[in-house]
Design a protein around this motif. Structure first.
Motif, PDB file in Angstrom:
ATOM      1  N   ASP A  14     -20.234 -33.931 -44.170  1.00 20.53           N
ATOM      2  CA  ASP A  14     -20.439 -34.313 -45.572  1.00 20.53           C
ATOM      3  C   ASP A  14     -21.726 -35.128 -45.728  1.00 20.53           C
ATOM      4  O   ASP A  14     -22.454 -34.974 -46.714  1.00 20.53           O
ATOM      5  N   ILE A  15     -22.012 -35.984 -44.758  1.00 17.85           N
ATOM      6  CA  ILE A  15     -23.246 -36.773 -44.789  1.00 17.85           C
ATOM      7  C   ILE A  15     -24.446 -35.836 -44.686  1.00 17.85           C
ATOM      8  O   ILE A  15     -25.434 -35.995 -45.413  1.00 17.85           O
ATOM      9  N   ALA A  16     -24.366 -34.848 -43.804  1.00 13.36           N
ATOM     10  CA  ALA A  16     -25.458 -33.887 -43.653  1.00 13.36           C
ATOM     11  C   ALA A  16     -25.690 -33.118 -44.951  1.00 13.36           C
ATOM     12  O   ALA A  16     -26.841 -32.954 -45.390  1.00 13.36           O
ATOM     13  N   TYR A  17     -24.624 -32.643 -45.586  1.00 16.09           N
ATOM     14  CA  TYR A  17     -24.757 -31.914 -46.859  1.00 16.09           C
ATOM     15  C   TYR A  17     -25.402 -32.798 -47.937  1.00 16.09           C
ATOM     16  O   TYR A  17     -26.289 -32.366 -48.675  1.00 16.09           O
ATOM     17  N   ALA A  18     -24.963 -34.044 -48.024  1.00 18.05           N
ATOM     18  CA  ALA A  18     -25.496 -34.952 -49.040  1.00 18.05           C
ATOM     19  C   ALA A  18     -26.953 -35.303 -48.749  1.00 18.05           C
ATOM     20  O   ALA A  18     -27.765 -35.400 -49.682  1.00 18.05           O
ATOM     21  N   ALA A  19     -27.311 -35.475 -47.484  1.00 16.46           N
ATOM     22  CA  ALA A  19     -28.706 -35.761 -47.127  1.00 16.46           C
ATOM     23  C   ALA A  19     -29.602 -34.573 -47.468  1.00 16.46           C
ATOM     24  O   ALA A  19     -30.692 -34.743 -48.011  1.00 16.46           O
ATOM     25  N   ALA A  20     -29.145 -33.359 -47.171  1.00 17.09           N
ATOM     26  CA  ALA A  20     -29.926 -32.156 -47.495  1.00 17.09           C
ATOM     27  C   ALA A  20     -30.174 -32.060 -48.992  1.00 17.09           C
ATOM     28  O   ALA A  20     -31.278 -31.730 -49.437  1.00 17.09           O
ATOM     29  N   ALA A  21     -29.172 -32.377 -49.784  1.00 21.87           N
ATOM     30  CA  ALA A  21     -29.328 -32.337 -51.242  1.00 21.87           C
ATOM     31  C   ALA A  21     -30.382 -33.337 -51.701  1.00 21.87           C
ATOM     32  O   ALA A  21     -31.173 -33.044 -52.603  1.00 21.87           O
ATOM     33  N   LEU A  22     -30.421 -34.505 -51.079  1.00 19.11           N
ATOM     34  CA  LEU A  22     -31.412 -35.518 -51.442  1.00 19.11           C
ATOM     35  C   LEU A  22     -32.826 -35.121 -51.021  1.00 19.11           C
ATOM     36  O   LEU A  22     -33.803 -35.519 -51.657  1.00 19.11           O
ATOM     37  N   LEU A  23     -32.930 -34.344 -49.952  1.00 16.67           N
ATOM     38  CA  LEU A  23     -34.250 -33.927 -49.465  1.00 16.67           C
ATOM     39  C   LEU A  23     -34.892 -32.879 -50.369  1.00 16.67           C
ATOM     40  O   LEU A  23     -36.103 -32.731 -50.381  1.00 16.67           O
ATOM     41  N   GLY A  24     -34.092 -32.127 -51.101  1.00 12.06           N
ATOM     42  CA  GLY A  24     -34.656 -31.181 -52.053  1.00 12.06           C
ATOM     43  C   GLY A  24     -34.151 -29.766 -51.888  1.00 12.06           C
ATOM     44  O   GLY A  24     -33.371 -29.456 -50.983  1.00 12.06           O
ATOM     45  N   ASP A  25     -34.624 -28.905 -52.785  1.00 14.01           N
ATOM     46  CA  ASP A  25     -34.142 -27.525 -52.861  1.00 14.01           C
ATOM     47  C   ASP A  25     -34.434 -26.691 -51.621  1.00 14.01           C
ATOM     48  O   ASP A  25     -33.746 -25.718 -51.354  1.00 14.01           O
ATOM     49  N   SER A  26     -35.453 -27.045 -50.870  1.00 17.68           N
ATOM     50  CA  SER A  26     -35.803 -26.248 -49.693  1.00 17.68           C
ATOM     51  C   SER A  26     -35.004 -26.651 -48.449  1.00 17.68           C
ATOM     52  O   SER A  26     -35.257 -26.158 -47.358  1.00 17.68           O
ATOM     53  N   TRP A  27     -34.037 -27.524 -48.626  1.00 21.57           N
ATOM     54  CA  TRP A  27     -33.203 -28.002 -47.519  1.00 21.57           C
ATOM     55  C   TRP A  27     -31.770 -27.521 -47.692  1.00 21.57           C
ATOM     56  O   TRP A  27     -31.282 -27.375 -48.804  1.00 21.57           O
ATOM     57  N   SER A  28     -31.102 -27.316 -46.560  1.00 20.88           N
ATOM     58  CA  SER A  28     -29.696 -26.903 -46.584  1.00 20.88           C
ATOM     59  C   SER A  28     -28.979 -27.549 -45.405  1.00 20.88           C
ATOM     60  O   SER A  28     -29.608 -28.097 -44.503  1.00 20.88           O
ATOM     61  N   ALA A  29     -27.669 -27.445 -45.429  1.00 19.88           N
ATOM     62  CA  ALA A  29     -26.859 -28.006 -44.345  1.00 19.88           C
ATOM     63  C   ALA A  29     -25.736 -27.042 -44.005  1.00 19.88           C
ATOM     64  O   ALA A  29     -25.334 -26.214 -44.830  1.00 19.88           O
ATOM     65  N   GLU A  30     -25.263 -27.153 -42.784  1.00 19.80           N
ATOM     66  CA  GLU A  30     -24.107 -26.401 -42.314  1.00 19.80           C
ATOM     67  C   GLU A  30     -23.186 -27.365 -41.588  1.00 19.80           C
ATOM     68  O   GLU A  30     -23.639 -28.306 -40.954  1.00 19.80           O
TER      69      GLU A  30
END
Length: 145
Positions: A17-33
């Motif tokens: 969940d932390i990884a998903y939330a961090a990716a969202a903060l980094l911007g549209d070109s970021w994703s998490a799994e």
């Protein structure tokens, strides 16, 4: 007799969940799994390296990454307050679930930005933001009004 907490109440969010939330903060070109059982998470973006979120044997939230020449990572990034370097990446010093998902995600996103050389530690606006909030802005980020 000890009582057992209901599932999802002792730890209301997972490492992934932390990884998903961090990716969202980094911007549209970021994703998490999410990794197996949510105990790891992987953040990927517009660079060659991926960032793997784990918890080490001491309970530290760690962000592991490999250095790829194509990314041109700084040799010694200026890390945000509360983030320390280690042999395989960085870790959030003294972080815990009590800090909350939003704060852990923000610090993680700032740590990744620092590793990539994208944390603005020099502009007057970012330095002023640091004085008021304890965090530098990422390049291109504007301080809230």
């Amino acid at each position: 007799m000890s009582s057992t907490p209901a599932p999802g109440t002792e730890y209301p969010f997972s490492v992934s969940d932390i990884a998903y939330a961090a990716a969202a903060l980094l911007g549209d070109s970021w994703s998490a799994e999410s990794g197996h059982w949510g105990v790891t998470g992987v953040v990927s973006g517009p660079c060659a390296t991926s960032f793997v979120f784990t918890v080490d044997y001491e309970g530290d939230l760690c962000i592991q990454y490999d250095r790829f020449e194509a990314d041109a990572l700084p040799d010694v990034p200026r890390l945000p307050h509360g983030v320390q370097a280690w042999a395989e990446g960085v870790y959030l010093e003294d972080a815990s679930a009590l800090d909350g998902l939003d704060d852990l995600a923000l610090l993680s996103a700032d740590a990744i930005s620092a590793v990539l050389g994208q944390l603005d530690t020099e502009s007057p606006a970012s330095c002023q933001h640091y004085i008021h909030t304890g965090r530098f802005l990422r390049h291109g980020e504007t301080p809230p009004a």
